[in-house]
Design a protein around this motif. Sequence first.
Motif, PDB file in Angstrom:
ATOM      1  N   ILE A  31       0.844  -1.206   0.000  1.00 39.77           N
ATOM      2  CA  ILE A  31       0.000   0.000   0.000  1.00 39.77           C
ATOM      3  C   ILE A  31       0.876   1.252   0.000  1.00 39.77           C
ATOM      4  CG2 ILE A  31      -1.629   1.324   1.405  1.00 39.77           C
ATOM      5  CD1 ILE A  31      -2.841  -1.358   2.275  1.00 39.77           C
ATOM      6  N   ALA A  32       1.925   1.272   0.806  1.00 44.13           N
ATOM      7  CA  ALA A  32       2.828   2.427   0.853  1.00 44.13           C
ATOM      8  C   ALA A  32       3.501   2.644  -0.499  1.00 44.13           C
ATOM      9  CB  ALA A  32       3.870   2.238   1.951  1.00 44.13           C
ATOM     10  N   THR A  33       3.898   1.559  -1.161  1.00 41.85           N
ATOM     11  CA  THR A  33       4.544   1.672  -2.476  1.00 41.85           C
ATOM     12  C   THR A  33       3.586   2.256  -3.506  1.00 41.85           C
ATOM     13  OG1 THR A  33       5.940  -0.220  -1.937  1.00 41.85           O
ATOM     14  CG2 THR A  33       5.785   0.394  -4.256  1.00 41.85           C
ATOM     15  N   VAL A  34       2.340   1.790  -3.515  1.00 38.57           N
ATOM     16  CA  VAL A  34       1.348   2.309  -4.471  1.00 38.57           C
ATOM     17  C   VAL A  34       1.114   3.791  -4.230  1.00 38.57           C
ATOM     18  CG1 VAL A  34      -1.094   2.190  -5.093  1.00 38.57           C
ATOM     19  CG2 VAL A  34       0.227   0.097  -4.883  1.00 38.57           C
ATOM     20  N   LEU A  35       0.981   4.198  -2.965  1.00 35.89           N
ATOM     21  CA  LEU A  35       0.759   5.615  -2.677  1.00 35.89           C
ATOM     22  C   LEU A  35       1.960   6.473  -3.084  1.00 35.89           C
ATOM     23  CD1 LEU A  35      -1.050   5.366   0.780  1.00 35.89           C
ATOM     24  CD2 LEU A  35      -2.050   5.907  -1.448  1.00 35.89           C
TER      25      LEU A  35
END
Length: 117
Positions: A31-35
């Motif tokens: 999730i952090a990577t996508v954001l």
Amino acid sequence: MRSFAVNNFGDTRSGGLAGPMGLFVIVLLCIATVLLIRNMNKRLRRLPDSFSSPEQTQREAEIARLNADLDRPDAGTTPRNVEEPRSATPVEGAEDEVKAVNTEGDGLSADRDERHI
């Protein structure tokens, strides 16, 4: 004689949390990577297609500085000569300048106290 194999390779208790916690950490990192990728793409889209040359940027900065100098209220007065020493025109009520003190002769040093002599 029958011998049974014994598992001596670590904790064999049931209901451990290593699997679910590992999955939680992996999902959180995804999730952090996508954001971060979305934020980076937004910032890249805002950049101009090309940047001006350094000479053009310097020229624009010089023009802006000159315009700011002309807009100052004291722009009509002549600037003081930079090479002229400041003490040539004394200001009334100005304090005397501080004189340097030489401490070599009295046995004290500026960075040491008297115990280290």
